[in-house]
Structure formats: C-alpha cells, structure tokens
Design an enzyme around this catalytic site. Structure first.
Site, PDB file in Angstrom:
ATOM      1  N   GLU A 301      34.531 -40.611 -28.610  1.00  0.00           N
ATOM      2  CA  GLU A 301      33.439 -41.568 -28.471  1.00  0.00           C
ATOM      3  C   GLU A 301      33.446 -42.389 -29.753  1.00  0.00           C
ATOM      4  OE1 GLU A 301      31.005 -43.728 -29.006  1.00  0.00           O
ATOM      5  OE2 GLU A 301      29.295 -42.352 -29.125  1.00  0.00           O
ATOM      6  N   GLU A 310      32.081 -50.491 -37.089  1.00  0.00           N
ATOM      7  CA  GLU A 310      32.438 -49.205 -37.698  1.00  0.00           C
ATOM      8  C   GLU A 310      33.943 -48.979 -37.742  1.00  0.00           C
ATOM      9  OE1 GLU A 310      30.223 -46.129 -35.694  1.00  0.00           O
ATOM     10  OE2 GLU A 310      28.512 -46.387 -37.031  1.00  0.00           O
TER      11      GLU A 310
END
Length: 558
Positions: A301, A310
């Site tokens: 994930e 990110e």
C-alpha cells in the site's frame, strides 16, 4: 518548496486542429525588449542578446540570480518590477545589482501580473536558474557507485555467483549511504500508531486489499506461495496473506513500526509464516538474496496523497525488478490519476473564506500562499462541473523503477455555466489476478465500496487459515476502488488545486491545458505541479484561429 510560485498569464495562439498551444515551445530565439525602461524601444533578436546588453549597462542578471539563488518565479517578479512603469524610484543597473534577496517585491503576488507590452517577452521565458543548478559531486559519485554495484549484482546473478561474493569488493570500497534527513523524517512519521489506525480504519482501502487477497477465486495466487509486503506497517496485509494460506510472507518496513509488526505477527500465531525485515528494501539485498526472482505476489500500500506524494513507488518497483518472478502478480497492479474542474461548494474555498471574518476581523494576509499549496480535502460531488480527464496511467508491471514525472494534456468539457474555482484530482486503483494486463482492458472502476460481508474469511480470528482451494481454471477476481468524490470518502480524500483568479465558463465550453508533475528539488518526497490552461468557448467559425489567454499556476504537494 519554501518560495511560493504564483500565477502568470501570457497570450498565445490556440490551434483548433492540433489541440496544442503554439506558444508553448520555449526553444529558439524569441524577440526580446531591453531590460531597463530607458531602452524600452530597443528590441533584440534573442533573450541572450538582451542579457548581454543589460550586462554592458552594469546589470549582470546571470550573476545576480546565482548570488541571490533566485528561483524562476522570483526572477519573473524581478524583471516585471524593473519594467513596471509604476515602480518608484525607477530601478537602475546599480540599484538592481545591490539587491540582497530580501526585498518585498520578490514575494509580492502583484509582481506576477504581466507588464503590458511584455507578455511574450523572451526574458520571461528564459530560465536562468537551470544554469546555476549543479549536482553535489559527492552525491553524483555515490549515485554512480550505486549504479555500478547494481550492474555487478545483476551480472553475478546471471553467472550464478552469489550476491555476497559479487558485492564483497564493492562493500569494501563503497560506504553505505546514511539515510537522508528527508527519509529519516518520513520513516519516523510512520513509527507511531495513529497514522496506521487512520489507514486501517479506511474501509475502502483495507477491505479492497482483503477482498483481493482472501478471495477463493484468487487462492491460486497465494496458497502455498511466497509473498512480499513492501512497507508492511502494522503488518495487516501480511496477516491477510498468512490467513489466505501463503507459505512465506516477507514483510519489509524501514520504520520502527517494523518492531510492532513483528509483535503483531507473533501475537496472532503466524510467526512461522511471516518474517519481518527492518530496513529500506534497497538496503536489504544480502538479507533477501535467497528470494531474488522467487516471489509469487508483491503486495504494497504505497499510494500517497495525489497518488505520488511521499515517493514510495520507486521502492515497490525496485522490489518488483529484483524479487518478483516473471509471471508474478502485483497488488495493486494499476493506478490511474484523473483531473476535473470544480466550482466552490464548501470545502473548495473554505481555507480562504475562513480569514474573511475572524471574530469580526479581516486577515487577508493569512491567505498568502494558499493558492500555491495543493490542499487535501473531501470535495462534494456537486462541486465537480466537468467530465474527468485521465492525466496519467500507471501499469505497475511495466512502469520504470523511478519516481514518475510527467506532462499530460487534458480537455475538460464544462457541464454547466458557473465559476471554476480550481481543479480537483483523484486516483483509481485496480488489483488484477493476471500479469501484464493492458490498461485498455481494465474494467470500469468500482465506485460502490467493498463491504465486510463481501470479504471471504473476514470473520476468522487469530491464526485461523482459510480452507485450501483446489486449483481451477478460474481466471481470478479483479478488485478496484476509487478515491473520487463519487465514491465513499477515503483517507486520501482529493487534491485541490485552487485558482488564484477564478474563471467564468459557459456550459459546453472546454478547458484545455496541460499538467506537469515532477519531484520537488527541495524535498524528494514532495511534488511540484504546474497547470497550464485556457478556455475554448467554441464560438468562432470552424478553422478560425484566435488569440486566447493561457494561464499557468504552480503548486506544491506537501
């Protein structure tokens, strides 16, 4: 990104047949007027000639940009400040060369407005900041050494030499790079429990993974197989795989949450199946060398806000290239980024509206920069006023193992006459049970969320394992979910790119443009986004070209 990059406008020719902006090509000579107003009637054939002329007057703009470390947007403000007729006192070469970099006009939004007559001037299209940017020699050397070590490893594997032997000499001469401050902060942010509770509590996310991993139709992908979970966090996906009957689960996480994951695995009696490795996947070659090319399914994930925030995806793709066997499965296997136009309902402009009346006081200064940072909010479906355009497809099985950067055109048909206050982006995700499924063959994304009753084996406890399923000819079950305003809200919400100047549009008109997405130069886990756009009203005779206003606004996703 510390310095906000704001909106600029210029004129360009819209080409009806090619659907392109003729004025977007930055290459080649562009007619350029003199930098200082005293020579306003003088025109040069290129920006370089204009710079040389300014230098002969005593203003070396290249040297000034380098000394003050100006970014592109500060440079545009500076040039507009020099040329603007209302600037008082009038700038001189000497006064400009004596700037300190702390002048107010360098961050003044008003200086992003074009000076009449200079909208397409060559100096505004010249990016002097690129000339001052050079990679740190030590960083470049480390990258070259890492690349050499990677080639050594791959060559050794082809010859049947162990990774330890192949890399022995490399380890003797190449120091292992320490984690960067950006990475250290990123991994620390995942060490606690709050963020994991938020993610697991997102049922759209968690139940979609559970449905795919525990589906009896997908048992042939997991039962008796070797699974790798990159960025395992609390270990929830690894535990789903163990419950689904996996033989081995390799759980990887660089954060201290890996210690908690190990405890969770033991607590639930799956210590004989799940093995947790603490560290970045790129730094675990020796620990994981026995599984090179042996993993049957790679689950992760990795998705962030605006999907790519990110920058975890490169680590997943690194694991894919090193550990996943040729016919192995990625879960998820595909993602798609979309963009739509939106008007204001409540969430879209709430951040700016808040400061209009703060207990009887106006505080407009507090809104400065709000249109430079993308917002992460839940947007009402009623706010979406156009169709959605796909701006980027990510087939994870074939995507290059690097942080995606892209430029994509978009065309949005407006569905009702209104004021467009911004653009809204979201992403869709698919889990497919077969390798290398073409994007064109993906089924429509599921907008109805998975319910607990839809997940096989979710009522089991502890170390219980779903019953073994005989291999059949069943192709498997595809699972998908959306993070759009038209589905159940998720912790990803949507990404809002608020316009500094809203635009009036008619039903049936078209917002044409291009979106550029790339990694931030100041923080590799953040993103910079530029959106270029213009309104095509479709009111001119067929084939007629007209001058239209093209706008560009820059944002940070952080």
């Amino acid at each position: 990104m510390d310095v906000a990059r704001e909106q600029e406008a210029d004129r360009e020719i819209w080409d009806e047949e090619d659907n392109t902006f003729d004025g977007w090509d930055d290459e080649g000579a562009v007619p350029t007027r003199a930098l200082f107003p005293g020579d306003e009637d003088r025109t040069f054939s290129s920006a370089d000639e204009a710079l040389e002329h300014a230098k002969s007057q005593g203003c070396d703009l290249r040297a000034l940009v380098k000394r003050l470390q100006l970014d592109s947007w500060q440079l545009i403000r500076l040039i507009n400040y020099i040329r603007r007729p209302t600037t008082s006192p009038r700038p001189t070469p000497e006064s400009i060369m004596s700037l300190t970099g702390h002048e107010a006009f360098l961050t003044d939004d008003g200086e992003m407005q074009p000076v009449p007559g200079y909208e397409q001037d060559g100096l505004l299209q010249l990016d002097l900041t690129e000339e001052t940017e050079r990679m740190d020699p030590n960083v470049e050397l480390a990258m070259l050494r890492a690349a050499y070590d990677e080639l050594r490893h791959q060559y050794a594997e082809r010859l049947g030499i162990t990774a330890a032997t192949a890399q022995a000499s490399a380890r003797a001469s190449v120091p292992v790079p320490a984690a960067s401050p950006v990475d250290a902060h990123y991994f620390e942010s995942y060490a606690g429990q709050d963020i994991h509770q938020t993610m697991i509590g997102d049922t759209v996310r968690t139940l979609s993974y559970a449905k795919f991993l525990l589906s009896p139709e997908n048992a042939h992908l997991i039962q008796g197989k070797t699974i790798m979970d990159v960025g395992c966090g609390s270990g929830i996906l690894s535990l789903f795989c163990a419950r689904a009957g996996a033989k081995h689960v390799l759980a990887i996480d660089a954060s201290d949450v890996a210690d908690r994951a190990s405890a969770n695995v033991e607590e639930n009696g799956f210590g004989h199946v799940v093995r947790v490795f603490k560290g970045k996947i790129e730094a675990l070659d020796d620990d994981l060398r026995a599984w090179a090319g042996q993993v049957d399914l790679l689950v992760s994930e990795w998705m962030g806000y605006f999907l790519l925030y990110e920058s975890m995806l490169p680590s997943v793709l690194y694991a894919r290239d090193r550990y996943l066997r040729r016919e192995g499965i990625l879960a998820p296997s595909h993602c798609r980024m979309l963009l739509a136009a939106a008007t204001d309902c409540s969430a879209l402009c709430e951040r700016t509206r808040f400061w209009r009346n703060v207990y009887g006081f106006r505080m407009p200064s507090m809104t400065r920069g709000l249109t430079s940072d993308a917002a992460t909010e839940d947007v009402e479906k009623e706010a979406i006023v156009s169709d959605a355009a796909t701006i980027y497809d990510l087939p994870l099985e074939t995507l290059p193992a690097e942080q995606p950067e892209f430029a994509a055109p978009f065309s949005l048909t407006i569905q009702k006459s209104c004021t467009v206050h911004g653009f809204v982006s979201w992403f869709d995700t698919w889990f497919t049970p077969a390798p290398r499924v073409p994007t064109s063959e993906l089924p429509p994304v599921t907008t109805a969320p998975v319910q607990e009753r839809d997940v096989f084996g979710l009522d089991m406890q502890g170390s219980q394992v779903v019953p073994a399923v005989l291999t059949t000819s069943c192709p498997g079950e595809t699972v998908s979910f959306t993070t759009s305003p038209f589905g159940k809200p998720t912790h990803w919400k949507q990404t809002i790119f608020l316009l500094k100047t809203p635009i009036e549009v008619d039903a049936g008109s078209c917002l044409q443009g291009e979106i550029h997405v790339y990694a931030s130069k100041s923080n590799a886990r953040e993103l910079d986004v530029d959106i270029h756009y213009a309104v095509d009203e479709h009111k001119r005779p067929a084939g007629e070209k007209r001058v239209s206003t093209r706008m560009m606004q820059a944002y940070c996703v952080r």
